[in-house]
Write a protein that holds these residues in place. Structure first.
Motif, PDB file in Angstrom:
ATOM      1  N   ARG A  10       0.838  -1.199   0.000  1.00 30.76           N
ATOM      2  CA  ARG A  10       0.000   0.000   0.000  1.00 30.76           C
ATOM      3  C   ARG A  10       0.872   1.247   0.000  1.00 30.76           C
ATOM      4  O   ARG A  10       1.919   1.297   0.614  1.00 30.76           O
ATOM      5  CB  ARG A  10      -0.910  -0.009   1.220  1.00 30.76           C
ATOM      6  CG  ARG A  10      -1.949   1.078   1.192  1.00 30.76           C
ATOM      7  CD  ARG A  10      -2.986   0.909   2.240  1.00 30.76           C
ATOM      8  NE  ARG A  10      -2.389   0.593   3.538  1.00 30.76           N
ATOM      9  CZ  ARG A  10      -3.094   0.387   4.620  1.00 30.76           C
ATOM     10  NH1 ARG A  10      -4.398   0.437   4.577  1.00 30.76           N
ATOM     11  NH2 ARG A  10      -2.514   0.111   5.755  1.00 30.76           N
ATOM     12  N   GLY A  11       0.424   2.290  -0.692  1.00 32.44           N
ATOM     13  CA  GLY A  11       1.193   3.513  -0.888  1.00 32.44           C
ATOM     14  C   GLY A  11       1.642   4.184   0.391  1.00 32.44           C
ATOM     15  O   GLY A  11       2.770   4.659   0.485  1.00 32.44           O
ATOM     16  N   ASN A  12       0.797   4.233   1.407  1.00 30.78           N
ATOM     17  CA  ASN A  12       1.158   4.944   2.630  1.00 30.78           C
ATOM     18  C   ASN A  12       2.362   4.302   3.300  1.00 30.78           C
ATOM     19  O   ASN A  12       3.242   5.001   3.790  1.00 30.78           O
ATOM     20  CB  ASN A  12      -0.014   4.955   3.616  1.00 30.78           C
ATOM     21  CG  ASN A  12      -1.186   5.738   3.090  1.00 30.78           C
ATOM     22  OD1 ASN A  12      -1.061   6.491   2.147  1.00 30.78           O
ATOM     23  ND2 ASN A  12      -2.325   5.555   3.710  1.00 30.78           N
ATOM     24  N   VAL A  14       4.713   2.456   1.883  1.00 32.43           N
ATOM     25  CA  VAL A  14       5.890   2.664   1.046  1.00 32.43           C
ATOM     26  C   VAL A  14       6.376   4.107   1.199  1.00 32.43           C
ATOM     27  O   VAL A  14       7.577   4.356   1.345  1.00 32.43           O
ATOM     28  CB  VAL A  14       5.586   2.330  -0.430  1.00 32.43           C
ATOM     29  CG1 VAL A  14       6.746   2.707  -1.328  1.00 32.43           C
ATOM     30  CG2 VAL A  14       5.263   0.847  -0.575  1.00 32.43           C
ATOM     31  N   ASP A  15       5.445   5.076   1.203  1.00 29.17           N
ATOM     32  CA  ASP A  15       5.829   6.473   1.402  1.00 29.17           C
ATOM     33  C   ASP A  15       6.505   6.667   2.748  1.00 29.17           C
ATOM     34  O   ASP A  15       7.490   7.402   2.863  1.00 29.17           O
ATOM     35  CB  ASP A  15       4.604   7.388   1.310  1.00 29.17           C
ATOM     36  CG  ASP A  15       4.049   7.483  -0.095  1.00 29.17           C
ATOM     37  OD1 ASP A  15       4.759   7.074  -1.034  1.00 29.17           O
ATOM     38  OD2 ASP A  15       2.909   7.957  -0.242  1.00 29.17           O
ATOM     39  N   LEU A  16       5.972   6.027   3.769  1.00 29.84           N
ATOM     40  CA  LEU A  16       6.554   6.133   5.102  1.00 29.84           C
ATOM     41  C   LEU A  16       7.960   5.540   5.133  1.00 29.84           C
ATOM     42  O   LEU A  16       8.872   6.123   5.732  1.00 29.84           O
ATOM     43  CB  LEU A  16       5.663   5.440   6.131  1.00 29.84           C
ATOM     44  CG  LEU A  16       6.144   5.480   7.572  1.00 29.84           C
ATOM     45  CD1 LEU A  16       6.208   6.917   8.070  1.00 29.84           C
ATOM     46  CD2 LEU A  16       5.223   4.672   8.452  1.00 29.84           C
ATOM     47  N   VAL A  18      10.047   5.237   2.599  1.00 24.73           N
ATOM     48  CA  VAL A  18      10.933   6.133   1.844  1.00 24.73           C
ATOM     49  C   VAL A  18      11.269   7.357   2.685  1.00 24.73           C
ATOM     50  O   VAL A  18      12.426   7.787   2.760  1.00 24.73           O
ATOM     51  CB  VAL A  18      10.294   6.538   0.500  1.00 24.73           C
ATOM     52  CG1 VAL A  18      11.065   7.667  -0.162  1.00 24.73           C
ATOM     53  CG2 VAL A  18      10.213   5.333  -0.423  1.00 24.73           C
ATOM     54  N   ALA A  19      10.265   7.932   3.359  1.00 16.92           N
ATOM     55  CA  ALA A  19      10.502   9.103   4.201  1.00 16.92           C
ATOM     56  C   ALA A  19      11.461   8.772   5.334  1.00 16.92           C
ATOM     57  O   ALA A  19      12.325   9.581   5.680  1.00 16.92           O
ATOM     58  CB  ALA A  19       9.180   9.630   4.757  1.00 16.92           C
TER      59      ALA A  19
END
Length: 137
Positions: A10-12, A14-16, A18-19
């Protein structure tokens, strides 16, 4: 097992991830900048901000408050670096980029709530408002 796989991809999440990785790399960058440039500058005007050996003893218990002081100085230096080299230039850039954009909201003259530019009545206090000049009715 399919739900778990969706959760991981899920995108969230993966974004987390990466961040987190970028944040860790940035923390190392700020630490190295502070060690390489800021600490020597401070040493020019005073002594190096290393108070780790400061401590006091009370009833045979040692309180190494110097560790806290060193961490506090490091935090303040790091926060200043991040603010002046990242936050301030980014906010100035975003301000410049948004100058040419047309406003989409305005304040209600009665209750001062934000309402759309084209509004004829405030959605909060129900006062009638005159549409702004140039706003099609």
């Amino acid at each position: 097992m399919g739900g778990f796989k969706k959760f991981l991809i899920r995108g969230n999440l993966v974004d987390l991830a990466v961040a987190f990785v970028v944040g860790a790399a940035f923390a190392g960058l700020v630490k190295d900048f502070s060690t390489s440039f800021i600490s020597p500058l401070i040493a020019l005007f005073g002594s190096k901000p290393d108070y780790t050996k400061l401590a006091f003893t009370l009833n045979d218990t040692t309180f190494p408050y110097g560790v806290f002081l060193t961490s506090t100085v490091t935090f303040v230096i790091t926060a200043a670096i991040v603010y002046f080299l990242v936050v301030l230039p980014t906010s100035k850039l975003l301000e410049r980029l948004s100058r040419g954009q047309e406003a989409t909201e305005r304040d209600c003259p009665q209750c001062l709530a934000s309402i759309p530019v084209k509004a004829r009545r405030c959605q909060f206090c129900t006062s009638e408002v005159v549409p702004m000049n140039g706003a099609p009715v």
